[in-house]
Design a protein around this motif. Structure first.
Motif, PDB file in Angstrom:
ATOM      1  N   VAL A  89       0.856  -1.118  -0.117  1.00  0.00           N
ATOM      2  CA  VAL A  89       0.174   0.139   0.070  1.00  0.00           C
ATOM      3  C   VAL A  89       0.984   1.234  -0.145  1.00  0.00           C
ATOM      4  N   SER A  90       1.917   1.091   0.612  1.00  0.00           N
ATOM      5  CA  SER A  90       2.846   2.366   0.770  1.00  0.00           C
ATOM      6  C   SER A  90       3.542   2.822  -0.500  1.00  0.00           C
ATOM      7  N   ARG A  91       3.415   1.719  -1.460  1.00  0.00           N
ATOM      8  CA  ARG A  91       4.176   2.174  -2.893  1.00  0.00           C
ATOM      9  C   ARG A  91       3.078   2.141  -4.127  1.00  0.00           C
ATOM     10  N   PHE A  92       1.978   1.841  -3.754  1.00  0.00           N
ATOM     11  CA  PHE A  92       0.830   1.745  -4.620  1.00  0.00           C
ATOM     12  C   PHE A  92       0.442   3.036  -5.052  1.00  0.00           C
ATOM     13  N   PHE A  93       0.395   3.348  -6.497  1.00  0.00           N
ATOM     14  CA  PHE A  93       0.105   4.471  -7.261  1.00  0.00           C
ATOM     15  C   PHE A  93      -1.307   4.882  -6.822  1.00  0.00           C
ATOM     16  N   VAL A  94      -1.733   6.293  -6.670  1.00  0.00           N
ATOM     17  CA  VAL A  94      -2.971   6.938  -6.407  1.00  0.00           C
ATOM     18  C   VAL A  94      -3.618   7.604  -7.530  1.00  0.00           C
ATOM     19  N   ARG A  95      -4.899   7.514  -7.831  1.00  0.00           N
ATOM     20  CA  ARG A  95      -5.633   8.348  -8.986  1.00  0.00           C
ATOM     21  C   ARG A  95      -7.022   8.557  -8.440  1.00  0.00           C
ATOM     22  N   ASN A  96      -7.156   9.816  -8.468  1.00  0.00           N
ATOM     23  CA  ASN A  96      -8.657  10.150  -8.075  1.00  0.00           C
ATOM     24  C   ASN A  96      -9.469  11.151  -9.022  1.00  0.00           C
ATOM     25  N   ASN A  97     -10.456  11.188  -9.531  1.00  0.00           N
ATOM     26  CA  ASN A  97     -10.986  11.896 -10.393  1.00  0.00           C
ATOM     27  C   ASN A  97     -11.625  13.277  -9.777  1.00  0.00           C
ATOM     28  N   LEU A  98     -12.007  13.080  -8.440  1.00  0.00           N
ATOM     29  CA  LEU A  98     -12.328  13.982  -7.643  1.00  0.00           C
ATOM     30  C   LEU A  98     -11.809  14.280  -6.300  1.00  0.00           C
ATOM     31  N   PRO A  99     -11.819  15.417  -5.585  1.00  0.00           N
ATOM     32  CA  PRO A  99     -10.968  15.198  -4.287  1.00  0.00           C
ATOM     33  C   PRO A  99     -11.467  14.175  -3.427  1.00  0.00           C
ATOM     34  N   MET A 100     -10.596  13.563  -2.579  1.00  0.00           N
ATOM     35  CA  MET A 100     -10.997  12.693  -1.509  1.00  0.00           C
ATOM     36  C   MET A 100     -11.901  13.023  -0.654  1.00  0.00           C
ATOM     37  N   PRO A 101     -12.839  12.289  -0.134  1.00  0.00           N
ATOM     38  CA  PRO A 101     -13.693  12.524   0.969  1.00  0.00           C
ATOM     39  C   PRO A 101     -12.700  12.540   2.388  1.00  0.00           C
ATOM     40  N   THR A 102     -13.195  13.135   3.492  1.00  0.00           N
ATOM     41  CA  THR A 102     -12.333  13.218   4.536  1.00  0.00           C
ATOM     42  C   THR A 102     -12.155  12.084   5.110  1.00  0.00           C
ATOM     43  N   GLU A 103     -11.217  12.045   6.264  1.00  0.00           N
ATOM     44  CA  GLU A 103     -10.678  10.713   6.807  1.00  0.00           C
ATOM     45  C   GLU A 103     -11.918  10.310   7.775  1.00  0.00           C
ATOM     46  N   GLN A 104     -12.939  10.988   8.186  1.00  0.00           N
ATOM     47  CA  GLN A 104     -14.026  10.710   8.863  1.00  0.00           C
ATOM     48  C   GLN A 104     -14.702   9.274   8.293  1.00  0.00           C
ATOM     49  N   ILE A 105     -14.633   8.988   7.187  1.00  0.00           N
ATOM     50  CA  ILE A 105     -15.509   8.004   6.554  1.00  0.00           C
ATOM     51  C   ILE A 105     -14.830   6.724   6.691  1.00  0.00           C
ATOM     52  N   VAL A 106     -13.658   6.801   7.063  1.00  0.00           N
ATOM     53  CA  VAL A 106     -12.860   5.687   7.400  1.00  0.00           C
ATOM     54  C   VAL A 106     -12.532   5.149   8.944  1.00  0.00           C
ATOM     55  N   ALA A 107     -12.816   6.454   9.846  1.00  0.00           N
ATOM     56  CA  ALA A 107     -12.710   6.247  11.130  1.00  0.00           C
ATOM     57  C   ALA A 107     -13.599   5.170  11.760  1.00  0.00           C
ATOM     58  N   ASP A 108     -14.741   5.131  11.141  1.00  0.00           N
ATOM     59  CA  ASP A 108     -15.869   4.090  11.655  1.00  0.00           C
ATOM     60  C   ASP A 108     -16.477   3.244  10.588  1.00  0.00           C
ATOM     61  N   PRO A 109     -15.506   2.644   9.794  1.00  0.00           N
ATOM     62  CA  PRO A 109     -15.905   1.867   8.453  1.00  0.00           C
ATOM     63  C   PRO A 109     -17.191   1.225   8.701  1.00  0.00           C
ATOM     64  N   GLU A 110     -17.529   0.584   9.752  1.00  0.00           N
ATOM     65  CA  GLU A 110     -18.455  -0.609   9.682  1.00  0.00           C
ATOM     66  C   GLU A 110     -19.946   0.231   9.725  1.00  0.00           C
ATOM     67  N   THR A 111     -20.188   1.560   9.938  1.00  0.00           N
ATOM     68  CA  THR A 111     -21.329   2.181   9.656  1.00  0.00           C
ATOM     69  C   THR A 111     -21.416   2.718   8.383  1.00  0.00           C
ATOM     70  N   TRP A 112     -20.508   2.563   7.239  1.00  0.00           N
ATOM     71  CA  TRP A 112     -20.657   2.933   5.958  1.00  0.00           C
ATOM     72  C   TRP A 112     -21.937   2.312   5.257  1.00  0.00           C
ATOM     73  N   THR A 113     -22.677   2.986   4.387  1.00  0.00           N
ATOM     74  CA  THR A 113     -23.912   2.408   4.085  1.00  0.00           C
ATOM     75  C   THR A 113     -23.721   2.500   2.469  1.00  0.00           C
ATOM     76  N   LEU A 114     -24.155   1.212   1.797  1.00  0.00           N
ATOM     77  CA  LEU A 114     -24.367   1.182   0.471  1.00  0.00           C
ATOM     78  C   LEU A 114     -25.840   0.769   0.224  1.00  0.00           C
ATOM     79  N   GLU A 115     -26.224   1.622  -1.015  1.00  0.00           N
ATOM     80  CA  GLU A 115     -27.510   1.475  -1.332  1.00  0.00           C
ATOM     81  C   GLU A 115     -27.531   0.251  -2.461  1.00  0.00           C
ATOM     82  N   VAL A 116     -28.096  -0.715  -2.307  1.00  0.00           N
ATOM     83  CA  VAL A 116     -28.264  -1.594  -3.455  1.00  0.00           C
ATOM     84  C   VAL A 116     -29.584  -1.540  -4.333  1.00  0.00           C
ATOM     85  N   GLU A 117     -29.585  -1.331  -5.640  1.00  0.00           N
ATOM     86  CA  GLU A 117     -30.685  -0.998  -6.170  1.00  0.00           C
ATOM     87  C   GLU A 117     -30.813  -2.130  -7.436  1.00  0.00           C
TER      88      GLU A 117
END
Length: 529
Positions: A89-117
């Protein structure tokens, strides 16, 4: 060539669970391939004040070439890959199309919500709930579709990647198939699996112009796609899409949706610009359209990682070269090496282990090299008989370059390495959120005045995504233009071609208007031709 050892450890592509696998001028900051090609692609990111790393996640700037900070775009230096089959991970390239969200979203990952349609029992599920449906592990290469763009001679817009927009990792998560089955299966007429990223979008702009939403064939989605929450045995970091990312083995990175918020079985491909006109193979000079081929499966390719004597010349004599080969979700059958630009070939030696058909496969070449400069190339042939080509496919955006003539390794033996010159410093774009700007009086030409109005009135508005003191704009999706100071050619190229989620303005503005807009930005940032 040494045959692949039959007793080498091997992981299956999917381990079944026991219960049952730039925006606008952000584009410009990543663009300017001709200007950055000779500097960033060869040199590491400079550190911040007092040598402190300016990169998120504790990434070491000496291991990467910086193409833009907003959105964050880092290329692994060829000499930084290492010799292991898994890219840390420490050497893996990084590519984003938009600015990254804040670190808050990985602070409590279990509560991340996915909508399935697009399933018979559509619902939202937390990451904690997803983990109760099953778990699988697979290995696959992630590669930006523009890897190798730096070698195109027409200077396509976008990051001037050499070979470092790629990496091989082990991903753990929930097979999409198990999720869809648990929710009753796809609705009738569904033909695509569509993933939507969770990046924040600015107000006042049509979401379809900016959102990261891509579709792949549903058959592929149900075959081997994964909703990953771990990378190389660790919680998925923010820089690589944590807390949850869609992994599409063998497909280009633009389809591997980071921060995935919605997954849907759909009858049509996503209407988002990034799907309809982004990441399409089109001839040079042509406008993008949905009829052109979408960048899905990665074709066969290979290259040597090193050593190349970049930091100091290699000693004459025996050298063990090492490289990688891959081809979408297919295994590689043969890898060949040449030191005379393809006039003659010899087979290389495989080294293990094989960790899945979507992963890259390692090889070595043992050779005696005399003092001097050497150009070394490889070509791979996959299990379907496809062989890596000698020539690239010319296309507007510089996508899909697998030409072995371009991906050659230049090796310096026993003499000074002229390529180790200190690279030209990249502009310091370390502020992800620029300080408030106030409009500053400037002298504009008539062309610049016309461009100023376009900067504020074009759709989408430039000021909604970029900070520019001359207009008082404080957008944060793209870089601070006062810091970047792009030249006129870079601006015109990105406006005409579009980059990532950035749409092309070729059909929205006339050629004269595009020139006016570019002239204004140049004059407003005091960069005179």
């Amino acid at each position: 060539m040494s045959s692949k050892p039959s007793d080498s450890p091997s992981l299956p592509p999917i381990v079944e669970p026991t219960t049952r696998r730039s925006f606008m001028l952000g584009a410009l900051s990543a663009g300017g391939a001709l200007a950055l090609r000779s500097s960033l692609a060869q040199g590491a990111v400079s550190g911040g004040p007092n040598g402190a790393s300016p990169l998120p996640g504790g990434l070491d700037p000496k291991l990467f070439a910086l193409h833009s900070r907003v959105p964050l775009t880092l290329e692994t230096l060829r000499s930084s890959f290492g010799m292991g089959v898994v890219t840390p991970v420490s050497r893996f390239f990084v590519r984003n199309n938009l600015p990254m969200p804040t670190e808050q979203i990985v602070a409590d990952p279990e509560t991340w919500t996915l909508e399935v349609e697009g399933v018979r029992a559509a619902r939202s599920m937390t990451l904690a709930e997803l983990k109760t449906l099953g778990v699988a592990t697979l290995s696959t290469v992630i590669q930006c579709s523009g890897n190798g763009r730096a070698f195109f001679e027409h200077g396509p817009s976008g990051s001037p990647w050499q070979v470092g927009a790629s990496g091989c990792a082990i991903w753990t998560g929930l097979p999409v198939r198990l999720l869809i089955e648990a929710l009753g299966g796809p609705v009738s007429r569904a033909r695509f699996l569509t993933g939507t990223g969770g990046e924040k979008l600015p107000e006042g702009i049509d979401p379809l112009d900016l959102m990261v939403e891509r579709s792949v064939p549903l058959e592929k989605g149900l075959l081997d796609c994964l909703l990953a929450w771990e990378m190389n045995g660790e919680p998925l970091p923010l820089t690589h899409g944590g807390p949850l990312r869609l992994i599409v083995p063998g497909y280009y990175g633009c389809n591997q949706i980071k921060y995935i918020r919605k997954l849907a079985c759909t009858a049509q491909e996503s209407p988002a610009k990034i799907q309809q006109t982004g990441y399409r193979m089109r001839p040079v000079g042509h406008t993008a359209s949905p009829e052109q081929p979408s960048l899905w499966r990665m074709p066969v390719t290979s290259w040597l990682q090193g050593p190349n004597g970049q930091d100091a010349p290699l000693a004459p004599g025996r050298v063990i070269l090492h490289g990688v080969a891959f081809s979408g979700e297919r295994r590689i059958d043969r890898i060949e090496f040449s030191q005379d630009d393809g006039k003659s070939w010899r087979e290389a030696d495989w080294i293990g282990p094989e960790i899945g058909s979507g992963a890259w496969q390692q090889f070595t070449v043992s050779i005696d090299l005399p003092a001097g400069r050497h150009r070394l190339v490889t070509r791979a042939t996959d299990a379907a008989g496809d062989t890596q080509p000698a020539e690239r496919i010319e296309n507007e955006r510089g996508y899909g370059n697998t030409a072995w003539t371009d991906l050659a390794l230049a090796v310096v033996v026993g003499q000074a390495n002229q390529r180790s010159k200190k690279p030209v410093a990249a502009p310091d774009l370390s502020q992800s959120a620029p300080p408030p700007q106030t409009a500053a009086p400037i002298d504009l030409s008539p062309q610049g005045e016309a461009g100023q109005a376009l900067f504020l009135e074009a759709e989408p508005s430039c000021g909604a995504c970029h900070s520019l003191a001359a207009t008082g704009s404080q957008g944060t999706l793209g870089p601070n233009l006062d810091q970047l100071k792009p030249d006129e050619a870079r601006i015109i190229g990105a406006l005409n071609q579009g980059v990532g989620v950035m749409p092309s303005y070729r059909e929205r503005l006339s050629p004269e208007q595009i020139r006016d807009l570019a002239r204004f930005v140049v004059e407003a940032t005091a960069k005179k031709p």
